[in-house]
Design a protein around this motif. Sequence first.
Motif, PDB file in Angstrom:
ATOM      1  N   PRO A  73       0.825  -1.208   0.000  1.00 59.18           N
ATOM      2  CA  PRO A  73       0.000   0.000   0.000  1.00 59.18           C
ATOM      3  C   PRO A  73       0.861   1.262   0.000  1.00 59.18           C
ATOM      4  O   PRO A  73       1.894   1.319   0.663  1.00 59.18           O
TER       5      PRO A  73
ATOM      6  N   ALA B  97     -12.614  11.063   7.608  1.00 59.01           N
ATOM      7  CA  ALA B  97     -12.624   9.633   7.935  1.00 59.01           C
ATOM      8  C   ALA B  97     -13.155   8.797   6.775  1.00 59.01           C
ATOM      9  O   ALA B  97     -12.640   7.708   6.495  1.00 59.01           O
TER      10      ALA B  97
ATOM     11  N   VAL C 278     -10.451   8.554   4.095  1.00 53.52           N
ATOM     12  CA  VAL C 278      -9.414   7.599   4.501  1.00 53.52           C
ATOM     13  C   VAL C 278      -9.923   6.170   4.370  1.00 53.52           C
ATOM     14  O   VAL C 278      -9.223   5.277   3.874  1.00 53.52           O
ATOM     15  N   SER C 279     -11.172   5.954   4.789  1.00 53.24           N
ATOM     16  CA  SER C 279     -11.735   4.607   4.695  1.00 53.24           C
ATOM     17  C   SER C 279     -11.832   4.143   3.250  1.00 53.24           C
ATOM     18  O   SER C 279     -11.518   2.993   2.931  1.00 53.24           O
TER      19      SER C 279
ATOM     20  N   GLN D 280      -8.157   3.457   1.986  1.00 58.09           N
ATOM     21  CA  GLN D 280      -7.543   2.287   2.630  1.00 58.09           C
ATOM     22  C   GLN D 280      -8.277   1.000   2.258  1.00 58.09           C
ATOM     23  O   GLN D 280      -7.669  -0.064   2.208  1.00 58.09           O
TER      24      GLN D 280
ATOM     25  N   GLY E  77      -6.919  -1.291  -0.426  1.00 56.02           N
ATOM     26  CA  GLY E  77      -5.689  -2.050  -0.241  1.00 56.02           C
ATOM     27  C   GLY E  77      -4.501  -1.449  -0.958  1.00 56.02           C
ATOM     28  O   GLY E  77      -3.387  -1.952  -0.854  1.00 56.02           O
ATOM     29  N   MET E  78      -4.734  -0.381  -1.713  1.00 56.80           N
ATOM     30  CA  MET E  78      -3.637   0.260  -2.434  1.00 56.80           C
ATOM     31  C   MET E  78      -2.972   1.361  -1.618  1.00 56.80           C
ATOM     32  O   MET E  78      -1.864   1.778  -1.948  1.00 56.80           O
ATOM     33  N   PHE E  79      -3.655   1.824  -0.615  1.00 60.68           N
ATOM     34  CA  PHE E  79      -3.165   2.964   0.147  1.00 60.68           C
ATOM     35  C   PHE E  79      -3.203   2.639   1.643  1.00 60.68           C
ATOM     36  O   PHE E  79      -4.034   1.850   2.099  1.00 60.68           O
ATOM     37  N   GLU E  80      -2.326   3.283   2.352  1.00 64.65           N
ATOM     38  CA  GLU E  80      -2.288   3.095   3.794  1.00 64.65           C
ATOM     39  C   GLU E  80      -2.010   4.447   4.442  1.00 64.65           C
ATOM     40  O   GLU E  80      -1.012   5.102   4.119  1.00 64.65           O
TER      41      GLU E  80
ATOM     42  N   ARG F  32     -21.598  12.294   2.780  1.00 64.35           N
ATOM     43  CA  ARG F  32     -20.811  11.104   2.481  1.00 64.35           C
ATOM     44  C   ARG F  32     -20.531  11.008   0.982  1.00 64.35           C
ATOM     45  O   ARG F  32     -19.456  10.562   0.576  1.00 64.35           O
TER      46      ARG F  32
ATOM     47  N   ASP G 136     -20.017   1.020   0.392  1.00 61.55           N
ATOM     48  CA  ASP G 136     -19.335   0.566   1.594  1.00 61.55           C
ATOM     49  C   ASP G 136     -20.305   0.061   2.650  1.00 61.55           C
ATOM     50  O   ASP G 136     -19.915  -0.201   3.788  1.00 61.55           O
ATOM     51  N   GLY G 137     -21.571  -0.081   2.313  1.00 66.69           N
ATOM     52  CA  GLY G 137     -22.530  -0.653   3.241  1.00 66.69           C
ATOM     53  C   GLY G 137     -23.333   0.364   4.030  1.00 66.69           C
ATOM     54  O   GLY G 137     -24.246  -0.020   4.768  1.00 66.69           O
ATOM     55  N   ALA G 138     -23.023   1.624   3.889  1.00 73.80           N
ATOM     56  CA  ALA G 138     -23.747   2.652   4.642  1.00 73.80           C
ATOM     57  C   ALA G 138     -25.014   3.040   3.892  1.00 73.80           C
ATOM     58  O   ALA G 138     -25.183   2.763   2.706  1.00 73.80           O
TER      59      ALA G 138
ATOM     60  N   ARG H  51     -12.548  -8.487   1.821  1.00 74.90           N
ATOM     61  CA  ARG H  51     -13.113  -7.891   3.033  1.00 74.90           C
ATOM     62  C   ARG H  51     -14.636  -7.997   3.009  1.00 74.90           C
ATOM     63  O   ARG H  51     -15.245  -7.985   1.930  1.00 74.90           O
TER      64      ARG H  51
ATOM     65  N   LYS I 146     -19.955  -4.559   5.504  1.00 74.49           N
ATOM     66  CA  LYS I 146     -20.853  -4.567   6.652  1.00 74.49           C
ATOM     67  C   LYS I 146     -21.992  -3.577   6.418  1.00 74.49           C
ATOM     68  O   LYS I 146     -21.770  -2.372   6.335  1.00 74.49           O
TER      69      LYS I 146
END
Lengths: 407, 440
Positions: B40, B63, B66-67, B70, B73-76, B148, B195-197, B422, B425
């Motif tokens: 990443p 946030a 960032v989520s 991240q 999987g390419m960034f951290e 969002r 993302d599930g939201a 992953r 959720k």
Amino acid sequence: MFRDMDRSFVISGTGHGVLILWVLFGDILFRPPVPTEPVVMTVDTISTEQFDAMMAAAGGAQPEQPAETAPSASVRPPERPQPPEPAPEPTPPEPTPPEPEMQQPAPEPAPQPEPEPEPEPIPEADVAQPLPVPEPVAPPAEQEQPVAVIPSSVRPRPRPASRVAPMPQEAPPEDVPEAEEVQQAVTDEATPDTPPAEEQQEAAAPPEATTEVVTEATETDETPQLAPTASMRPRSRPRRPDPAAERPAEAQTASSQNAADQQATEDAVAQALAEQAAASSSSNQQAANTDAPPARGLAANGPPMSAGEKDALRVAVERCWNVAALSTEAQRAVISVYVTIGPDKKPVSTSIELARSDAGDAATRQAYEAARRAILRCGSPGFPLPDEKYETWKELELIFDKGRVGL
Amino acid sequence: MRRLCHFFTAAMTAATLGLGLVAPAEARLSITLGSPVIEPMPFALPTFADEGGGGSMAADISAVIVSDLQGTGMFEQIPESAYIQRLTSFDAAVSYPDWQAINAQALITGAVQAGGGQVAVKFCLHDVFANGTMGECMQFAGDAGSWRRVAHKVADAVYSRITGETGYFDSRVVFVAESGPKNQRQKRLAVMDYDGANVSYLTDSSSILLAPRFSPSGDRILFTSYSTGFPQIYLMDVASLQIRGLGEQPGTMTFAPRFSPDGSRVVFSLERGGNTDIYMLDIGSGALSQLTDSPSIETAPSFSPDGSQIVFESDRSGGQQLYIMSAGGGEPRRISGGAGRYGTPVWSPRGDYIAFTKQNQGRFHIGVMLTDGTEEKLLTSSYLDEGPTWSPNGRVIMFTRQPPGEGNPELWSVDTTGRVLRPVKNGTASSDPAWSPLLP
């Protein structure tokens, strides 16, 4: 007057034109005839004692006419028959299943020379004694090198990479089970208030770098490891024939003769390169002392980098060459980047430029930016480069070619 | 004559000088690199500055960005506690050496301003080691309630600028929300953010609904309903939630629908007299055409992105395998050849891969293969994985994972390398996801 000027101008122009044409095409038009292919003869050096003995045996023959003298057995006959065909090199070691050495195809013996009349041995010439003919055996190393048996063509398992949110899986049953009579009810309402995405932050990508992607399917592969547990030792090079054994040319195999000749050629080339490198190094040293900067983009003829030194530089850049965030097209792109390295072994950031690419604009830009980041990041402490070869590595072309591995 | 001589002389002189001025070939030491690392990319994102009215929204938006990044999987993200420079305002000068010192390869700075029911986010993406920004700084604005989406837009822009691909964060997923015990399962359609939201329901649970599919423009949804006792395909308008049947044929069952790339046609399976074949329906005219005619079962059709071909599954060879045929029908060619059974193929929006479900040796896999059937790669392995759907950029696949025993089905995602796997959720039992296109 103008006519005189015209005449002189015409003469001058014609003369210049002829001169220029001669400079341009004279080499083609007046090229000397192609020299015939030189005749190559094998000669040997002999000592004064041998020469005297040869003269004595020849009965005072003129040394300027050696071809007319009777061939003496004390030296190699000048008309020693050459092998009719260049025999193949000794079979290189191959990672094939081991076979008894006796079953290996032995190098074909060199074709025996035509039964020409052998020179009469002269008893008084000591060096004329034929040496015992060495047995044409294979290199002894082959007797000691057990070849690892690869039981199958199954590829070795790649190094597993840490996973994102690994979930343990139970062993699969033989059949998909039927639905249970009573099942646990699930909530009917969603809980959108709890942002689940943010909860996944800790399950982000593994910090550990890897050069190979291992999928979940690969991880659960239960195929037994069939890769050889030990690699075979490299075979040693065939022993060079004893120089003394070259004397009886008739007994030498053609393959060993050619191998020796090639080895001698390689030695000579290596020596010449070393001499040239030393000469250029001294000249470069002089140039450096006179503070004469070489033209940009031209690497001076510094001493060559060894393979190990090149590998060290390559590894140093690859360590920071991260393609995880690139598109598939950018990963497939093959780009060439020019960079100037300063005497402190650090890249000059303003010198980094894209030389060429085989991809489209967008992919090239991403690939180039990743390459530039790699150069600057891992070059910031200075690359592992030999000081004495600055003239060689100060101008670099780095070719980033990932291929299709891992795509 | 004199002019001619002048010209001749000048031309010859120029030619000679030109030849003499030809630059010699460059002689650089050339090194070829072939083994990059795959890790990443470390990036820094200081919490966006609040320029008024944002409240906690600045932190929330930061946030989400960032989520999103991240999650690929390419960034951290580098933790904020490691930051040397503290950027308190959007206009503060960036000290690149401070970010280079913590090995941040990218830096995202931004600010949030809210008021009047609106929110605006401006941001800059910095290439730390190039000591400058990557492209122009940008700004997104929208309703405060859709903050969002604004955050997803920012993440999409960052992702696109670094990777060179379009993002997929500002997108939605329609799926089947399940509730109740397994023997009395209630299923209804729902949509959520990728993302599930923000889960919301589109239908009630009066009938069993299956296999929803977004239209290419995202304004309509195809699905299969058992409201009549037999499976039939329906079309829903997302804005009005109006539903109408498609291709209703007496005595038949229709299922597994999917839109054509232009959204004007629907390809689906039709069972008649115990035989299932693939049909095409023109939505505007209602014209129906049969694409396959085989005594075997042909189902799960999916268009290629250019609309010229259709991949589907068939058991004409004795087992479930994948085939490709022309969009107008014709003799198909088999593309799957490995052990096991293949099903539910879906053509990538990029056109390069076909995702599928594979069952082999008691396990289910989500895999991809090239359109000619080569380079098959299994991305997952589980008790039950099925029903892949592609992200709008063709980089990620979402699917249903059913755990053994009492567990409920969940949505999972995996990237095409198989490296980033992953769960998604969303707070409810879910199955049959279908990704929408990138939202406008």
